[in-house]
Write an enzyme that holds these catalytic residues in place. Structure first.
Site, PDB file in Angstrom:
ATOM      1  N   LEU A   5       0.839  -1.207   0.000  1.00 27.92           N
ATOM      2  CA  LEU A   5       0.000   0.000   0.000  1.00 27.92           C
ATOM      3  C   LEU A   5       0.873   1.255   0.000  1.00 27.92           C
ATOM      4  O   LEU A   5       1.646   1.486   0.926  1.00 27.92           O
ATOM      5  CB  LEU A   5      -0.911   0.013   1.229  1.00 27.92           C
ATOM      6  CG  LEU A   5      -1.725  -1.265   1.459  1.00 27.92           C
ATOM      7  CD1 LEU A   5      -2.661  -1.095   2.648  1.00 27.92           C
ATOM      8  CD2 LEU A   5      -2.516  -1.633   0.205  1.00 27.92           C
ATOM      9  N   ALA A   6       0.735   2.027  -1.061  1.00 27.70           N
ATOM     10  CA  ALA A   6       1.571   3.223  -1.167  1.00 27.70           C
ATOM     11  C   ALA A   6       0.795   4.359  -1.821  1.00 27.70           C
ATOM     12  O   ALA A   6       1.319   5.137  -2.601  1.00 27.70           O
ATOM     13  CB  ALA A   6       2.828   2.917  -1.975  1.00 27.70           C
TER      14      ALA A   6
ATOM     15  N   GLY B  90      -1.137   6.662  -0.053  1.00 25.61           N
ATOM     16  CA  GLY B  90      -1.359   7.823   0.828  1.00 25.61           C
ATOM     17  C   GLY B  90      -0.434   8.977   0.498  1.00 25.61           C
ATOM     18  O   GLY B  90       0.587   8.825  -0.177  1.00 25.61           O
TER      19      GLY B  90
ATOM     20  N   ARG C  57       2.496  14.242   6.693  1.00 27.89           N
ATOM     21  CA  ARG C  57       3.379  14.591   7.810  1.00 27.89           C
ATOM     22  C   ARG C  57       4.862  14.615   7.427  1.00 27.89           C
ATOM     23  O   ARG C  57       5.689  15.073   8.190  1.00 27.89           O
ATOM     24  CB  ARG C  57       3.148  13.608   8.970  1.00 27.89           C
ATOM     25  CG  ARG C  57       1.850  13.866   9.723  1.00 27.89           C
ATOM     26  CD  ARG C  57       1.537  12.752  10.716  1.00 27.89           C
ATOM     27  NE  ARG C  57       1.040  11.554  10.029  1.00 27.89           N
ATOM     28  CZ  ARG C  57       0.889  10.365  10.614  1.00 27.89           C
ATOM     29  NH1 ARG C  57       1.213  10.225  11.882  1.00 27.89           N
ATOM     30  NH2 ARG C  57       0.426   9.326   9.931  1.00 27.89           N
TER      31      ARG C  57
ATOM     32  N   LYS D 255       5.857  10.022  -0.173  1.00 25.65           N
ATOM     33  CA  LYS D 255       6.494   9.434   1.011  1.00 25.65           C
ATOM     34  C   LYS D 255       7.360   8.215   0.701  1.00 25.65           C
ATOM     35  O   LYS D 255       8.500   8.118   1.152  1.00 25.65           O
ATOM     36  CB  LYS D 255       5.427   9.054   2.048  1.00 25.65           C
ATOM     37  CG  LYS D 255       6.002   8.279   3.218  1.00 25.65           C
ATOM     38  CD  LYS D 255       5.198   8.400   4.483  1.00 25.65           C
ATOM     39  CE  LYS D 255       4.085   7.413   4.588  1.00 25.65           C
ATOM     40  NZ  LYS D 255       3.443   7.472   5.914  1.00 25.65           N
TER      41      LYS D 255
ATOM     42  N   GLY E 280      -2.360   1.077  15.734  1.00 24.13           N
ATOM     43  CA  GLY E 280      -3.581   0.346  16.063  1.00 24.13           C
ATOM     44  C   GLY E 280      -3.272  -0.668  17.162  1.00 24.13           C
ATOM     45  O   GLY E 280      -2.212  -1.286  17.163  1.00 24.13           O
TER      46      GLY E 280
ATOM     47  N   ARG F   6      37.245  11.787 -10.627  1.00 22.29           N
ATOM     48  CA  ARG F   6      35.937  11.854 -11.291  1.00 22.29           C
ATOM     49  C   ARG F   6      35.738  10.614 -12.167  1.00 22.29           C
ATOM     50  O   ARG F   6      36.649   9.813 -12.346  1.00 22.29           O
ATOM     51  CB  ARG F   6      35.846  13.168 -12.062  1.00 22.29           C
ATOM     52  CG  ARG F   6      35.755  14.365 -11.089  1.00 22.29           C
ATOM     53  CD  ARG F   6      35.928  15.685 -11.789  1.00 22.29           C
ATOM     54  NE  ARG F   6      34.973  15.840 -12.875  1.00 22.29           N
ATOM     55  CZ  ARG F   6      35.065  16.771 -13.811  1.00 22.29           C
ATOM     56  NH1 ARG F   6      36.093  17.618 -13.807  1.00 22.29           N
ATOM     57  NH2 ARG F   6      34.163  16.852 -14.759  1.00 22.29           N
TER      58      ARG F   6
ATOM     59  N   ASN G 188      42.137  20.221 -21.915  1.00 18.20           N
ATOM     60  CA  ASN G 188      41.383  19.264 -22.733  1.00 18.20           C
ATOM     61  C   ASN G 188      40.190  19.882 -23.427  1.00 18.20           C
ATOM     62  O   ASN G 188      39.672  19.333 -24.381  1.00 18.20           O
ATOM     63  CB  ASN G 188      40.917  18.080 -21.866  1.00 18.20           C
ATOM     64  CG  ASN G 188      40.099  18.524 -20.669  1.00 18.20           C
ATOM     65  OD1 ASN G 188      40.268  19.620 -20.142  1.00 18.20           O
ATOM     66  ND2 ASN G 188      39.196  17.656 -20.236  1.00 18.20           N
TER      67      ASN G 188
ATOM     68  N   ARG H 181      58.849  27.872 -23.144  1.00 17.33           N
ATOM     69  CA  ARG H 181      58.539  28.970 -22.226  1.00 17.33           C
ATOM     70  C   ARG H 181      59.349  30.179 -22.675  1.00 17.33           C
ATOM     71  O   ARG H 181      60.355  30.039 -23.397  1.00 17.33           O
ATOM     72  CB  ARG H 181      58.897  28.591 -20.793  1.00 17.33           C
ATOM     73  CG  ARG H 181      60.361  28.298 -20.575  1.00 17.33           C
ATOM     74  CD  ARG H 181      60.619  27.723 -19.193  1.00 17.33           C
ATOM     75  NE  ARG H 181      62.040  27.449 -19.028  1.00 17.33           N
ATOM     76  CZ  ARG H 181      62.523  26.503 -18.217  1.00 17.33           C
ATOM     77  NH1 ARG H 181      61.710  25.723 -17.541  1.00 17.33           N
ATOM     78  NH2 ARG H 181      63.820  26.336 -18.104  1.00 17.33           N
TER      79      ARG H 181
HETATM   80  C1  UD1 Z   1      -2.109   1.704   9.767  1.00 20.82           C
HETATM   81  C2  UD1 Z   1      -3.072   0.771  10.511  1.00 20.82           C
HETATM   82  C3  UD1 Z   1      -2.653   0.695  11.976  1.00 20.82           C
HETATM   83  C4  UD1 Z   1      -1.210   0.218  12.080  1.00 20.82           C
HETATM   84  C5  UD1 Z   1      -0.300   1.102  11.230  1.00 20.82           C
HETATM   85  C6  UD1 Z   1       1.082   0.526  11.168  1.00 20.82           C
HETATM   86  C7  UD1 Z   1      -5.242   0.963   9.423  1.00 20.82           C
HETATM   87  C8  UD1 Z   1      -6.598   1.513   9.506  1.00 20.82           C
HETATM   88  N1  UD1 Z   1      -4.418   1.279  10.403  1.00 20.82           N
HETATM   89  O1  UD1 Z   1      -2.260   3.006  10.329  1.00 20.82           O
HETATM   90  O2  UD1 Z   1      -3.498  -0.182  12.684  1.00 20.82           O
HETATM   91  O3  UD1 Z   1      -0.815   0.230  13.434  1.00 20.82           O
HETATM   92  O4  UD1 Z   1      -0.793   1.203   9.883  1.00 20.82           O
HETATM   93  O5  UD1 Z   1       1.936   1.463  10.570  1.00 20.82           O
HETATM   94  O6  UD1 Z   1      -4.961   0.235   8.498  1.00 20.82           O
HETATM   95  N2  UD1 Z   1      -2.672   3.985   2.190  1.00 20.82           N
HETATM   96  C9  UD1 Z   1      -3.197   3.937   0.920  1.00 20.82           C
HETATM   97  N3  UD1 Z   1      -4.436   4.431   0.715  1.00 20.82           N
HETATM   98  C10 UD1 Z   1      -5.211   4.944   1.692  1.00 20.82           C
HETATM   99  C11 UD1 Z   1      -4.670   4.997   2.996  1.00 20.82           C
HETATM  100  C12 UD1 Z   1      -3.407   4.492   3.216  1.00 20.82           C
HETATM  101  O7  UD1 Z   1      -2.563   3.470  -0.013  1.00 20.82           O
HETATM  102  O8  UD1 Z   1      -6.345   5.343   1.402  1.00 20.82           O
HETATM  103  C13 UD1 Z   1      -1.332   3.451   2.421  1.00 20.82           C
HETATM  104  C14 UD1 Z   1      -0.347   4.518   2.875  1.00 20.82           C
HETATM  105  O9  UD1 Z   1       0.325   5.075   1.769  1.00 20.82           O
HETATM  106  C15 UD1 Z   1       0.593   3.741   3.787  1.00 20.82           C
HETATM  107  C16 UD1 Z   1      -0.272   2.610   4.316  1.00 20.82           C
HETATM  108  O10 UD1 Z   1      -1.386   2.516   3.466  1.00 20.82           O
HETATM  109  O11 UD1 Z   1       1.677   3.187   3.085  1.00 20.82           O
HETATM  110  C17 UD1 Z   1      -0.719   2.849   5.744  1.00 20.82           C
HETATM  111  O12 UD1 Z   1      -1.464   4.042   5.790  1.00 20.82           O
HETATM  112  P1  UD1 Z   1      -1.322   5.074   6.985  1.00 20.82           P
HETATM  113  O13 UD1 Z   1      -2.249   6.199   6.760  1.00 20.82           O
HETATM  114  O14 UD1 Z   1       0.103   5.417   7.203  1.00 20.82           O
HETATM  115  O15 UD1 Z   1      -1.870   4.171   8.186  1.00 20.82           O
HETATM  116  P2  UD1 Z   1      -1.628   4.372   9.714  1.00 20.82           P
HETATM  117  O16 UD1 Z   1      -2.458   5.490  10.204  1.00 20.82           O
HETATM  118  O17 UD1 Z   1      -0.170   4.438   9.961  1.00 20.82           O
HETATM  119 CA    CA Z   2       1.787   4.664   8.637  1.00 22.81          CA
END
Ligand code: UD1
Ligand code: CA
Length: 455
Positions: free
Chosen positions: A9-10, A12, A16, A23, A139, A332, A385, A440
């Site tokens: 999952l990447a 977000g 922050r 990120k 969590g 270099r 050069n 020279r």
């Molecule tokens: C999440 C978990 C939490 C856990 C923590 C560990 C949930 C609801 N919570 O919280 O229990 O302790 O990870 O780090 O799952 N992302 C998406 N799409 C979205 C939201 C998130 O791709 O809509 C991706 C983000 O880019 C990230 C990952 O999912 O790589 C986790 O999302 P993030 O918002 O960081 O979750 P946490 O609040 O850290």
């Molecule tokens: Ca996180």
């Protein structure tokens, strides 16, 4: 054996991080987080890797496409549950490993370990947990009489749940069939109005599935990166792990807390590394070398018993055995230094093949040049050069040539072996072997004339 698909999952934004870079592209000890996670999934021999992208998707795709990973776009960031849905789980068979793109310290061994626990215990769903003294925003793992019940997000947790130290690392292993069945049932009735993947746990438990929290002893798996402080901490951990590995293999690192060696680097036993050294990329350093303080070495090959003295800067260079470089030398790209050669202070070389036992001790620029063996390059020598036509030309200097100080070579020019270049010469024509070249202005001494100018 069942097929394993990883979903990373990447999507977000990483608000922050307060940085314009997505990120997951932030580097940990020189490697973007997402690159590290993907390459670990490959080393763990997962059959397929699916990456969910959203914010900064084009930048992320530029990095991951060459790694042969399939990307899936999450159109709106509606939570981790929605993110997994975007990976089109209906087309997956076997089992699925779900990973957060912002946990860069999970190792290949960790991944293999979790999978084998999942298989041995014949689970339908596993979440990896860790016990933390400071569980902060993680969590919480909710158990009743030690039996897993649910995961509650810190934002939705009451005071009792907040005291729990066992946390969700965001790593899950799940049977694809279970995921397909219960993912659509996740609702967004929580404080963030998001679809929480964590709700899969309680759903599966309510439906009598075999669900466990696998508590890992390795706290690094819980190291999430949500801000620059956590990123710097992850980088520090990776550098310290590399230093520890090198120390175990017999490298002498005087102060590991201030030595930075990327994971890709190889260093031979018995080599001494002083504080402030930074070695990166595809660098290989042989045994018995000495690398003095504040040397920066990138993508270079260094044979055995080489001395790199303080403050030297090397990129894409090759240095053969027993050579001495620096202090304050710059090599270099495409520079190759022969064995037992010496490159001294304030000497810059670019695209140079520098022969065995040759010396350039002081204040010199050599570019686009071939320097033979046993050559002495005097202080202040320059190969000119770069010409007015904006092209680069080559200087070739044969074996055993003696170049006097403050000489220039107007390239293209070839100097035959065993010749001598007199100090202060500007060489514009080829020099035959064994000749003495002087180019020279002739000196004239005007007797008694000094007084006139001193008035
Ligand atoms: C999440 C978990 C939490 C856990 C923590 C560990 C949930 C609801 N919570 O919280 O229990 O302790 O990870 O780090 O799952 N992302 C998406 N799409 C979205 C939201 C998130 O791709 O809509 C991706 C983000 O880019 C990230 C990952 O999912 O790589 C986790 O999302 P993030 O918002 O960081 O979750 P946490 O609040 O850290
Ligand atoms: Ca996180």
């Amino acid at each position: 054996m069942e097929k394993i698909t990883a979903i990373i999952l990447a999507g977000g934004q990483g608000t922050r991080m307060k940085s314009p870079l997505p990120k997951v592209l932030h580097p940990v000890a020189g490697v973007p987080m997402i690159t590290k996670i993907i390459s670990n999934c490959k080393k763990a021999e997962f059959d397929e890797i699916r990456l969910v992208v959203g914010h900064g998707q084009n930048l992320v795709k530029n990095v991951v496409d060459p790694m042969g990973v399939q990307t899936f776009v999450q159109i709106e960031q509606l939570g981790t549950g929605d993110a997994v849905k975007s990976a089109q789980v209906d087309s997956i068979e076997g089992c699925v490993v779900i990973l957060n793109g912002d946990h860069p310290l999970i190792t290949v061994e960790d991944l293999k370990h979790f999978i084998s626990d999942f298989r041995e215990q014949k689970l339908d769903l596993a979440v990896v947990s860790v016990e933390l003294d400071n569980p902060n925003e993680f969590g919480r793992i909710i158990r009743q009489n030690n039996v897993l019940k649910a995961i509650v997000e810190a934002k939705d947790a009451g005071p009792d749940a907040l005291k729990i130290k066992e946390v969700n690392t965001g790593i899950y292993i799940v049977k694809a069939d279970l995921l397909k069945k219960y993912l659509p049932q996740i609702k967004n009735n929580n404080s963030k109005k998001e679809f929480y993947l964590t709700d899969l746990i309680s759903l599966a438990i309510e439906n009598k599935k075999n669900v466990q929290a696998l508590c890992s002893k390795n706290k690094n798996v819980a190291h999430g990166v949500n801000n620059q402080i956590e990123l710097a901490a992850a980088t520090r951990i990776v550098f310290q792990m590399k230093n520890a590995q090198l120390l175990h293999s017999g490298v002498i690192i005087i102060d590991p807390t201030s030595t930075y060696i990327e994971d890709t680097v190889i260093v031979g036993a018995g080599t001494v590394i002083y504080p402030g050294v930074f070695i990166r990329g595809k660098t290989a350093v042989g045994p018995f070398c000495v690398i003095e303080p504040n040397a920066f070495i990138s993508d270079s090959v260094i044979d055995e018993a080489v001395q790199i003295k303080a403050g030297s800067y090397l990129e894409q260079a090759i240095v053969h055995s027993n050579a001495k470089i620096g202090p304050y030398a710059r090599l270099r790209p495409d520079t190759e230094i022969g064995s037992e050669a010496q490159i001294g202070n304030f000497v810059e070389l670019k695209k140079v093949k520098f022969g065995k036992k040759s010396k350039a001790g002081h204040l010199t620029y050599l570019g686009d040049a071939e320097i033979g063996d046993d050559v002495n390059i005097g202080c202040g020598t320059i190969t000119c050069n770069y010409a007015a036509d904006k092209k680069k030309y080559k200087t070739i200097i044969g074996d055993r040539v003696f170049v006097g100080s403050d000489s220039q070579f107007i390239a293209p020019v070839t100097v035959g072996s065993d010749s001598i270049i007199a100090s202060g010469s500007t060489i514009t024509k080829d020099v035959p072997a064994e000749a003495l070249a002087i180019a020279r202005g002739r000196q004239e001494n005007k007797l008694g004339l000094a007084a006139k100018f001193k008035k």
